[in-house]
Design a protein around this motif. Structure first.
Motif, PDB file in Angstrom:
ATOM      1  N   VAL A 182      -9.418   0.299   0.121  1.00 20.97           N
ATOM      2  CA  VAL A 182      -9.821  -0.952  -0.531  1.00 20.97           C
ATOM      3  C   VAL A 182      -8.869  -1.340  -1.670  1.00 20.97           C
ATOM      4  O   VAL A 182      -8.862  -2.487  -2.107  1.00 20.97           O
ATOM      5  CB  VAL A 182     -11.268  -0.894  -1.087  1.00 20.97           C
ATOM      6  N   GLY A 183      -8.089  -0.365  -2.154  1.00 19.09           N
ATOM      7  CA  GLY A 183      -7.134  -0.670  -3.220  1.00 19.09           C
ATOM      8  C   GLY A 183      -7.432   0.031  -4.532  1.00 19.09           C
ATOM      9  O   GLY A 183      -7.064  -0.463  -5.598  1.00 19.09           O
ATOM     10  N   GLN A 342      -0.664  -7.357  -4.007  1.00 20.17           N
ATOM     11  CA  GLN A 342      -0.183  -5.975  -4.091  1.00 20.17           C
ATOM     12  C   GLN A 342       0.740  -5.718  -5.289  1.00 20.17           C
ATOM     13  O   GLN A 342       1.119  -4.579  -5.537  1.00 20.17           O
ATOM     14  CB  GLN A 342       0.557  -5.630  -2.798  1.00 20.17           C
TER      15      GLN A 342
HETATM   16  P1  GDP Z   1      -7.153   3.140  -1.774  1.00 22.66           P
HETATM   17  O1  GDP Z   1      -7.176   3.943  -0.512  1.00 22.66           O
HETATM   18  O2  GDP Z   1      -8.483   2.524  -2.063  1.00 22.66           O
HETATM   19  O3  GDP Z   1      -6.608   3.886  -2.948  1.00 22.66           O
HETATM   20  O4  GDP Z   1      -6.194   1.870  -1.497  1.00 22.66           O
HETATM   21  P2  GDP Z   1      -4.659   1.646  -1.917  1.00 22.66           P
HETATM   22  O5  GDP Z   1      -4.553   1.352  -3.381  1.00 22.66           O
HETATM   23  O6  GDP Z   1      -3.836   2.755  -1.367  1.00 22.66           O
HETATM   24  O7  GDP Z   1      -4.397   0.292  -1.148  1.00 22.66           O
HETATM   25  C1  GDP Z   1      -4.434   0.178   0.258  1.00 22.66           C
HETATM   26  C2  GDP Z   1      -3.547  -0.989   0.664  1.00 22.66           C
HETATM   27  O8  GDP Z   1      -4.106  -2.214   0.173  1.00 22.66           O
HETATM   28  C3  GDP Z   1      -2.142  -0.900   0.107  1.00 22.66           C
HETATM   29  O9  GDP Z   1      -1.249  -1.372   1.072  1.00 22.66           O
HETATM   30  C4  GDP Z   1      -2.180  -1.842  -1.095  1.00 22.66           C
HETATM   31  O10 GDP Z   1      -0.910  -2.382  -1.405  1.00 22.66           O
HETATM   32  C5  GDP Z   1      -3.133  -2.895  -0.589  1.00 22.66           C
HETATM   33  N1  GDP Z   1      -3.812  -3.632  -1.665  1.00 22.66           N
HETATM   34  C6  GDP Z   1      -4.430  -3.162  -2.770  1.00 22.66           C
HETATM   35  N2  GDP Z   1      -4.956  -4.171  -3.503  1.00 22.66           N
HETATM   36  C7  GDP Z   1      -4.640  -5.320  -2.846  1.00 22.66           C
HETATM   37  C8  GDP Z   1      -4.904  -6.725  -3.093  1.00 22.66           C
HETATM   38  O11 GDP Z   1      -5.532  -7.129  -4.059  1.00 22.66           O
HETATM   39  N3  GDP Z   1      -4.427  -7.591  -2.154  1.00 22.66           N
HETATM   40  C9  GDP Z   1      -3.734  -7.188  -1.045  1.00 22.66           C
HETATM   41  N4  GDP Z   1      -3.313  -8.108  -0.195  1.00 22.66           N
HETATM   42  N5  GDP Z   1      -3.488  -5.897  -0.792  1.00 22.66           N
HETATM   43  C10 GDP Z   1      -3.918  -4.970  -1.676  1.00 22.66           C
END
Ligand code: GDP
Length: 363
Positions: A182-183, A342
């Protein structure tokens, strides 16, 4: 939405026919006494095609009403039904004096128009019905209202309801939890960069995501660029030790392993993390692109930890933001951040009530 009229000797009887014909979700939009002892006419409407996750929303409401211990969601269908019936009777009582006494009036048409607009904005059908009913019952008999006035009124009401918060205000330890991808890590990197580089606060990053090497490496890389320490903790005991070592820091941000809310062991781990480290605030990170039912399920599942605030990411990936508002209102949690991209650290903003209300009905 389809509107139908039912006549009977008493309102109770007419309501019985409404329920039998349209089901328990029918919205009573008007009740009228017929002349010459002809009984009563009840106009009712039922939603077709707006497939809002109503049962989920209802389950969440029940759990709030019962305030269950330990975050478990109690399901008692009869209790929910009773509460619904009380709500509905209240609506009937209040609508008695309202202007929507006939289904084909301009007011009923306006109701339908606004309801469909809210549906297009992704507002949960049940929530839309509540908000609209509230707005319409404010119109006194004989008066009329226009769409703009009603929209402004609904927005004012929502503005009072939605809450925002800044979990990084003052010395704070915040763990970011939520489903995989999710980010969370990206959000932490953005917040660490803003606070360490722009606000000159002392920051440490901890990761509990030791299952995926890449995830820990990703945070370490961000830490190096930003110039803040990044350490890993395997379990809640190790985390306690790391937190003690960083007692002097203004902010400690904790990355957790992204897990499904259905992973009971992980939820138990989060719960124990919260119990043994009461200073930790929990922020639930959700993607604004998730479907309503997935969002509600996450909110329910992650209640294993005491969730203090929400973050919604990926606003740049879509144009319908109603689910953000649905989740916020149903969970009754304040929103902390909105992320739309991102880029670290640019694509994040502190949530504001104005912005949240705009998701309901953009100008
Ligand atoms: P986690 O597994 O929750 O820690 O997620 P990550 O931070 O690793 O993010 C997963 C993917 O989502 C990555 O490719 C990030 O660049 C992308 N991402 C995170 N936040 C956003 C956002 O607000 N918008 C978009 N389009 N992508 C995002």
């Amino acid at each position: 939405m389809r509107i139908r009229k039912f006549t009977a000797k008493t309102v109770k009887e007419a309501l019985g026919s409404v329920k039998a014909a349209l089901g328990p979700d029918a919205l009573i939009i008007g009740t009228k006494r017929l002349g010459d002892g002809g009984g009563y006419e009840v106009a009712a409407a039922v939603d077709y095609g707006l497939d809002g996750p109503v049962p989920e929303a209802r389950a969440m409401e029940t759990s709030r009403r019962e305030a269950p211990a330990g975050g478990a969601f109690a399901h008692d269908a009869r209790y929910v039904q009773l509460l619904d019936e009380i709500d509905e009777l209240k609506e009937v009582k209040e609508l008695f004096n309202s202007v929507i006494t006939r289904a084909d009036t301009p007011m009923a048409k306006l109701y339908e128009r606004l309801n469909s607009e809210l549906g297009k904005n992704g507002i949960d059908a049940r929530l839309a019905r509540k908000i609209l009913t509230n707005a319409f019952k404010g119109i006194k008999a004989g008066a009329s209202a226009n769409a703009e006035t009603l929209k402004a009124q609904m927005k004012r009401k929502l503005f009072e309801k939605v809450r925002v918060t800044d979990p990084l205000d003052g010395k704070s330890v915040v763990a970011f939890v939520g489903p995989t991808g999710v980010g969370k890590t990206t959000t932490i990197a953005k917040l660490a960069a803003i606070n360490a580089l722009k606000k000159k606060r002392s920051v440490a990053l901890l990761t509990m995501d030791t299952f995926r090497i890449a995830a820990a490496e990703q945070l370490k890389t961000y830490g190096k660029i930003i110039g803040v320490p990044v350490e890993a903790a395997q379990d809640s005991r190790e985390l306690g030790a790391r937190l003690a070592a960083h007692r002097d820091k203004d902010l400690v941000l904790i990355d957790t392993a992204g897990r499904s809310q259905r992973d009971e062991r992980h939820m138990e781990e989060l719960s124990s993390l919260a119990r043994s480290n009461p200073e930790i605030k929990f922020n639930l990170v959700l993607s604004s692109q998730m479907r309503d039912d997935a969002l509600y399920e996450s909110v329910r599942g992650f209640k294993a930890a005491p969730i203090d605030s929400l973050t919604f990411t990926k606003l740049d990936e879509g144009s319908v933001y109603g689910p953000i508002l649905n989740t916020t209102l149903l969970s009754r949690s304040p929103v902390a951040y909105l992320a739309a991209g991102q880029n670290v650290p640019e694509d994040i903003e502190a949530a504001s009530r104005e912005r949240l209300v705009d998701f309901f009905m953009p100008n």
